[in-house]
Design a protein around this motif. Structure first.
Motif, PDB file in Angstrom:
ATOM      1  N   THR A   1       0.824  -1.207   0.000  1.00  0.00           N
ATOM      2  CA  THR A   1       0.000   0.000   0.000  1.00  0.00           C
ATOM      3  C   THR A   1       0.858   1.257   0.000  1.00  0.00           C
ATOM      4  OG1 THR A   1      -1.829  -1.111   1.110  1.00  0.00           O
ATOM      5  CG2 THR A   1      -1.757   1.290   1.288  1.00  0.00           C
ATOM      6  N   ALA A   2       1.890   1.281   0.822  1.00  0.00           N
ATOM      7  CA  ALA A   2       2.782   2.445   0.857  1.00  0.00           C
ATOM      8  C   ALA A   2       3.421   2.681  -0.508  1.00  0.00           C
ATOM      9  CB  ALA A   2       3.856   2.253   1.925  1.00  0.00           C
ATOM     10  N   ALA A   3       3.847   1.611  -1.175  1.00  0.00           N
ATOM     11  CA  ALA A   3       4.454   1.742  -2.498  1.00  0.00           C
ATOM     12  C   ALA A   3       3.437   2.241  -3.524  1.00  0.00           C
ATOM     13  CB  ALA A   3       5.044   0.400  -2.938  1.00  0.00           C
ATOM     14  N   SER A   4       2.211   1.714  -3.452  1.00  0.00           N
ATOM     15  CA  SER A   4       1.173   2.145  -4.395  1.00  0.00           C
ATOM     16  C   SER A   4       0.858   3.626  -4.222  1.00  0.00           C
ATOM     17  CB  SER A   4      -0.096   1.310  -4.192  1.00  0.00           C
ATOM     18  OG  SER A   4       0.128  -0.039  -4.556  1.00  0.00           O
ATOM     19  N   LEU A   5       0.876   4.102  -2.989  1.00  0.00           N
ATOM     20  CA  LEU A   5       0.600   5.512  -2.739  1.00  0.00           C
ATOM     21  C   LEU A   5       1.744   6.403  -3.205  1.00  0.00           C
ATOM     22  CD1 LEU A   5      -1.099   5.157   0.741  1.00  0.00           C
ATOM     23  CD2 LEU A   5      -2.202   5.973  -1.365  1.00  0.00           C
ATOM     24  N   GLU A   6       2.996   6.026  -2.922  1.00  0.00           N
ATOM     25  CA  GLU A   6       4.122   6.818  -3.412  1.00  0.00           C
ATOM     26  C   GLU A   6       4.098   6.890  -4.940  1.00  0.00           C
ATOM     27  OE1 GLU A   6       6.553   8.621  -1.603  1.00  0.00           O
ATOM     28  OE2 GLU A   6       5.010   8.214  -0.099  1.00  0.00           O
ATOM     29  N   PHE A   7       3.768   5.774  -5.559  1.00  0.00           N
ATOM     30  CA  PHE A   7       3.632   5.723  -7.016  1.00  0.00           C
ATOM     31  C   PHE A   7       2.518   6.666  -7.473  1.00  0.00           C
ATOM     32  CE2 PHE A   7       2.028   3.334 -10.836  1.00  0.00           C
ATOM     33  CZ  PHE A   7       3.164   3.475 -11.615  1.00  0.00           C
ATOM     34  N   GLY A   8       1.405   6.656  -6.752  1.00  0.00           N
ATOM     35  CA  GLY A   8       0.277   7.508  -7.110  1.00  0.00           C
ATOM     36  C   GLY A   8       0.592   8.980  -7.036  1.00  0.00           C
ATOM     37  N   PHE A   9       1.386   9.379  -6.051  1.00  0.00           N
ATOM     38  CA  PHE A   9       1.748  10.789  -5.939  1.00  0.00           C
ATOM     39  C   PHE A   9       2.731  11.214  -7.027  1.00  0.00           C
ATOM     40  CE2 PHE A   9       0.113  10.498  -1.533  1.00  0.00           C
ATOM     41  CZ  PHE A   9      -0.691  11.633  -1.549  1.00  0.00           C
ATOM     42  N   SER A  10       3.325  10.256  -7.717  1.00  0.00           N
ATOM     43  CA  SER A  10       4.335  10.598  -8.723  1.00  0.00           C
ATOM     44  C   SER A  10       3.858  10.442 -10.160  1.00  0.00           C
ATOM     45  CB  SER A  10       5.584   9.723  -8.520  1.00  0.00           C
ATOM     46  OG  SER A  10       5.339   8.375  -8.894  1.00  0.00           O
ATOM     47  N   GLN A  11       2.648   9.894 -10.371  1.00  0.00           N
ATOM     48  CA  GLN A  11       2.197   9.558 -11.727  1.00  0.00           C
ATOM     49  C   GLN A  11       0.966  10.359 -12.127  1.00  0.00           C
ATOM     50  OE1 GLN A  11       3.902   7.661 -13.814  1.00  0.00           O
ATOM     51  NE2 GLN A  11       5.426   7.316 -12.207  1.00  0.00           N
ATOM     52  N   PRO A  12       1.045  11.139 -13.212  1.00  0.00           N
ATOM     53  CA  PRO A  12      -0.100  11.959 -13.637  1.00  0.00           C
ATOM     54  C   PRO A  12      -1.352  11.163 -13.981  1.00  0.00           C
ATOM     55  CG  PRO A  12       1.918  12.663 -14.730  1.00  0.00           C
ATOM     56  CD  PRO A  12       2.242  11.385 -14.030  1.00  0.00           C
ATOM     57  N   SER A  13      -1.194   9.943 -14.492  1.00  0.00           N
ATOM     58  CA  SER A  13      -2.345   9.167 -14.963  1.00  0.00           C
ATOM     59  C   SER A  13      -3.021   8.348 -13.871  1.00  0.00           C
ATOM     60  CB  SER A  13      -1.913   8.233 -16.103  1.00  0.00           C
ATOM     61  OG  SER A  13      -1.425   8.968 -17.199  1.00  0.00           O
ATOM     62  N   TYR A  14      -2.513   8.402 -12.670  1.00  0.00           N
ATOM     63  CA  TYR A  14      -3.029   7.624 -11.539  1.00  0.00           C
ATOM     64  C   TYR A  14      -4.365   8.227 -11.086  1.00  0.00           C
ATOM     65  CZ  TYR A  14      -2.303   5.001  -7.077  1.00  0.00           C
ATOM     66  OH  TYR A  14      -2.385   4.152  -6.000  1.00  0.00           O
ATOM     67  N   ILE A  15      -5.389   7.374 -10.889  1.00  0.00           N
ATOM     68  CA  ILE A  15      -6.713   7.903 -10.548  1.00  0.00           C
ATOM     69  C   ILE A  15      -7.198   7.508  -9.160  1.00  0.00           C
ATOM     70  CG2 ILE A  15      -7.504   8.216 -12.925  1.00  0.00           C
ATOM     71  CD1 ILE A  15      -8.986   5.507 -12.641  1.00  0.00           C
ATOM     72  N   ILE A  16      -6.802   6.337  -8.658  1.00  0.00           N
ATOM     73  CA  ILE A  16      -7.353   5.870  -7.384  1.00  0.00           C
ATOM     74  C   ILE A  16      -6.514   4.698  -6.883  1.00  0.00           C
ATOM     75  CG2 ILE A  16      -8.968   4.144  -8.323  1.00  0.00           C
ATOM     76  CD1 ILE A  16     -11.105   5.361  -6.357  1.00  0.00           C
ATOM     77  N   CYS A  17      -6.467   4.519  -5.548  1.00  0.00           N
ATOM     78  CA  CYS A  17      -5.677   3.451  -4.940  1.00  0.00           C
ATOM     79  C   CYS A  17      -6.588   2.445  -4.256  1.00  0.00           C
ATOM     80  CB  CYS A  17      -4.702   4.038  -3.919  1.00  0.00           C
ATOM     81  SG  CYS A  17      -3.628   2.815  -3.114  1.00  0.00           S
ATOM     82  N   GLU A  18      -6.438   1.196  -4.594  1.00  0.00           N
ATOM     83  CA  GLU A  18      -7.165   0.110  -3.935  1.00  0.00           C
ATOM     84  C   GLU A  18      -6.589  -0.109  -2.537  1.00  0.00           C
ATOM     85  OE1 GLU A  18      -8.387  -4.562  -4.795  1.00  0.00           O
ATOM     86  OE2 GLU A  18      -6.863  -3.596  -6.043  1.00  0.00           O
ATOM     87  N   THR A  19      -7.468  -0.273  -1.554  1.00  0.00           N
ATOM     88  CA  THR A  19      -7.011  -0.531  -0.186  1.00  0.00           C
ATOM     89  C   THR A  19      -7.901  -1.578   0.472  1.00  0.00           C
ATOM     90  OG1 THR A  19      -8.393   1.198   0.829  1.00  0.00           O
ATOM     91  CG2 THR A  19      -6.184   1.840   0.104  1.00  0.00           C
ATOM     92  N   VAL A  20      -7.325  -2.269   1.443  1.00  0.00           N
ATOM     93  CA  VAL A  20      -8.107  -3.110   2.347  1.00  0.00           C
ATOM     94  C   VAL A  20      -7.752  -2.677   3.764  1.00  0.00           C
ATOM     95  CG1 VAL A  20      -8.333  -5.081   0.800  1.00  0.00           C
ATOM     96  CG2 VAL A  20      -6.358  -4.934   2.291  1.00  0.00           C
ATOM     97  N   HIS A  21      -8.734  -2.715   4.659  1.00  0.00           N
ATOM     98  CA  HIS A  21      -8.476  -2.255   6.022  1.00  0.00           C
ATOM     99  C   HIS A  21      -9.052  -3.189   7.079  1.00  0.00           C
ATOM    100  CE1 HIS A  21     -12.447  -0.616   4.950  1.00  0.00           C
ATOM    101  NE2 HIS A  21     -12.735  -0.667   6.237  1.00  0.00           N
ATOM    102  N   ASN A  22      -9.760  -4.240   6.635  1.00  0.00           N
ATOM    103  CA  ASN A  22     -10.414  -5.121   7.605  1.00  0.00           C
ATOM    104  C   ASN A  22     -10.150  -6.591   7.296  1.00  0.00           C
ATOM    105  OD1 ASN A  22     -12.057  -5.450   9.897  1.00  0.00           O
ATOM    106  ND2 ASN A  22     -13.883  -5.796   8.654  1.00  0.00           N
ATOM    107  N   ASP A  23      -9.048  -6.864   6.586  1.00  0.00           N
ATOM    108  CA  ASP A  23      -8.740  -8.263   6.280  1.00  0.00           C
ATOM    109  C   ASP A  23      -8.316  -9.020   7.533  1.00  0.00           C
ATOM    110  OD1 ASP A  23      -6.484  -6.671   6.343  1.00  0.00           O
ATOM    111  OD2 ASP A  23      -5.509  -7.610   4.621  1.00  0.00           O
ATOM    112  N   VAL A  24      -7.519  -8.351   8.382  1.00  0.00           N
ATOM    113  CA  VAL A  24      -7.189  -8.876   9.710  1.00  0.00           C
ATOM    114  C   VAL A  24      -7.280  -7.716  10.701  1.00  0.00           C
ATOM    115  CG1 VAL A  24      -5.764 -10.838   9.005  1.00  0.00           C
ATOM    116  CG2 VAL A  24      -4.725  -8.568   9.188  1.00  0.00           C
ATOM    117  N   PRO A  25      -7.732  -7.967  11.927  1.00  0.00           N
ATOM    118  CA  PRO A  25      -7.956  -6.855  12.865  1.00  0.00           C
ATOM    119  C   PRO A  25      -6.683  -6.192  13.371  1.00  0.00           C
ATOM    120  CG  PRO A  25      -8.386  -8.977  13.926  1.00  0.00           C
ATOM    121  CD  PRO A  25      -8.204  -9.259  12.470  1.00  0.00           C
TER     122      PRO A  25
END
Length: 392
Positions: free
Chosen positions: A309-333
Motif C-alpha cells: 500500500t505504501a508503495a502504491s501511494l508513493e507511485f500515485g503521488f508521482s504519476q499523472p495518470s493515476y486515478i485511485i488506490c485500492e485498499t483493504v483495512h479489515n482483512d485482519v484486525p
C-alpha cells in the motif's frame, strides 16, 4: 555502501501470507522494506528471493536500475514469470526505500515531486474481510446493499464488489440477472454519486464477460474489472469497445511487453498493474509511461499488505495518470499493529495526504510480525455445477 543481507519475514494474514523483504546494508540502521506477497506461493517466493540474493550481496543498493537488470536478465531465465517477477518486486521496493532514506526524501519527491495534493482510495466491500468480499453470493442482493452502505458510512466515496458469479463458458441469463440485481441494490443503497466497481475476477469467458458488461452498463460503474482472462486480449478489447463502462485489467500481467500488447489493442481503459507482481517500482514506472502514451489511466491492484500500500501511494503521488488506490483495512484486525505509516488518511472521503518520511515512509514492527508466523493460506476454489474446474 553495500548490501550485506536480504531477509524475508512471513506474516500470516488469513487468506494471504504477507512476505516482507528486508534489505540490510553495511551502514548502521540503514535498511529497506519491500513486499513480495503472492497467495498460495509463499514458499516459492521465499526461495526465489533467497536464490536472487546471491546476485546482490556486496552490491551498492542505490544502483537500483542496474540491480533490477541483474535480477531480471541473469540466472538465464528472464524474470517475468509470476514467482520471479514478485520476488524481484519485493527486493526492488526495498532498494527504492533505501534510496529515499539516503536522499532523506519520500519516494514521490525522489521521482520528481508530487503531481497531486492527495490520492483517492477505495475499499473492498467488507473492508477486505474474506467472508464479505469473496464469499457473498451474487444472488444475495440485500447483503450487497448492506455492505455498500457500510463502505459509505466508513467514509469511502468508492468501493469494489464481486457481484459477478462464476459461470461456465456459456450460460443463460440467470447469473446475469443475479449480477444486475446485486448492482441495482447497491446503486439504490448508496445513490448516484458513489462510485461502484464490479470485479469479475477473470472468471467469465469473453462471451459471458460481454453479457455481464452489457447488463451492467447502465448502472454507471466506475470500472468493470477483469471481465475475462487477461490472456484473451482480443476478447478483452472486444468487451472494452462494446461498453461505455471503462474496462480495467492488468493485475496478472507481469511484463512490459504484455502490457504493450494490451494497450495497443485498446483492451483496457484502466491499467491495474500490481507493483508487487510486475517487477516493482522500477518496472511500474516504465508501464506507466507506456500507459500515458495511450491515455490509459492507472489504478494499481493492491489487496496485499501494508508495504504494498505504501508503495502504491508513493507511485500515485508521482504519476499523472493515476486515478485511485485500492485498499483493504479489515482483512485482519491487527493490520495496523505491524506497521508504522508516514501518510495520513482522512476518514471523510478516505483521501490520503502525502507521506513526509523518507523512502516509503513505513517501519515494520518485526516483533508483531513474529506473532503471526506462516500458516498455509485458506484455499478458495471454484467448480461448475457439473464438477468441472473453473476460475476462483
Amino acid at each position: 555502501m553495500k548490501i550485506t543481507k536480504i531477509e524475508t519475514l512471513v506474516c500470516h494474514a488469513r487468506m494471504r501470507n504477507w512476505v516482507f523483504v528486508k534489505v540490510v546494508t553495511d551502514q548502521p540502521g540503514l535498511i529497506g522494506w519491500g513486499e513480495a506477497t503472492l497467495e498460495w506461493h509463499t514458499r516459492s517466493i521465499v526461495g526465489a528471493i533467497e536464490d536472487m540474493s546471491h546476485l546482490l550481496i556486496g552490491e551498492d543498493p542505490t544502483r537500483v536500475e542496474y540491480l533490477w537488470q541483474v535480477m531480471y536478465r541473469q540466472h538465464f531465465w528472464h524474470g517475468h514469470g509470476i514467482v520471479r517477477a514478485t520476488a524481484i518486486a519485493g527486493i526492488d521496493l526495498a532498494l527504492w526505500d533505501i534510496v529515499g532514506k539516503v536522499a532523506n526524501m519520500p519516494l514521490s519527491k525522489v521521482f520528481g515531486g508530487p503531481v497531486r495534493d492527495w490520492v483517492r482510495t477505495y475499499c473492498h466491500l467488507g473492508g477486505g474481510k474474506m467472508e464479505d468480499f469473496y464469499q457473498t453470493p451474487a444472488d444475495n442482493a440485500k447483503r450487497f446493499a448492506e455492505l455498500a452502505q457500510q463502505a459509505v458510512a466508513d467514509g469511502y466515496t468508492a468501493f469494489k464488489s464481486m457481484a459477478v458469479p462464476s459461470t461456465m463458458p456459456i450460460e443463460g441469463m440467470k447469473p446475469v440477472r443475479a449480477a444486475a440485481a446485486a448492482v441495482a441494490a447497491m446503486r439504490d443503497a448508496v445513490g448516484p454519486d458513489i462510485d461502484i466497481m464490479v470485479d469479475c475476477h477473470a472468471r467469465p469467458s469473453p462471451a459471458m464477460g460481454l453479457k455481464f458488461g452489457k447488463a451492467l452498463d447502465d448502472f454507471g460503474l466506475y470500472f468493470f474489472e477483469e471481465p475475462c482472462w487477461p490472456e484473451a486480449v482480443d476478447g478483452l478489447a472486444k468487451i472494452n469497445a462494446a461498453l461505455t463502462t471503462p474496462v480495467a485489467s492488468g493485475e496478472r500481467v507481469t511484463n512490459l511487453e504484455a502490457f504493450k500488447d494490451m494497450f495497443d489493442k485498446r483492451a483496457v481503459e484502466i491499467c491495474q498493474l500490481d507493483i508487487t507482481h510486475c517487477g516493482g517500482l522500477s518496472a511500474a514506472k516504465r508501464i506507466a509511461a507506456l500507459a500515458e502514451a495511450h491515455r490509459i489511466a492507472l489504478a494499481p491492484h493492491n489487496p496485499q499488505g501494508p508495504v504494498s500500500t505504501a508503495a502504491s501511494l508513493e507511485f500515485g503521488f508521482s504519476q499523472p495518470s493515476y486515478i485511485i488506490c485500492e485498499t483493504v483495512h479489515n482483512d485482519v484486525p491487527w493490520r495496523q499493529d505491524v506497521v508504522e505509516e508516514g501518510f495520513i488518511i482522512e476518514k471523510q472521503g478516505r483521501i490520503v495526504r502525502p507521506n513526509t518520511k523518507p523512502g516509503l515512509g513505513i517501519t515494520i514492527n518485526e516483533a508483531e510480525v513474529r506473532k503471526h508466523p506462516f500458516q498455509q493460506e485458506i484455499v478458495l476454489r471454484e467448480f461448475s455445477p457439473d464438477g468441472a474446474v473453473t476460475d476462483w
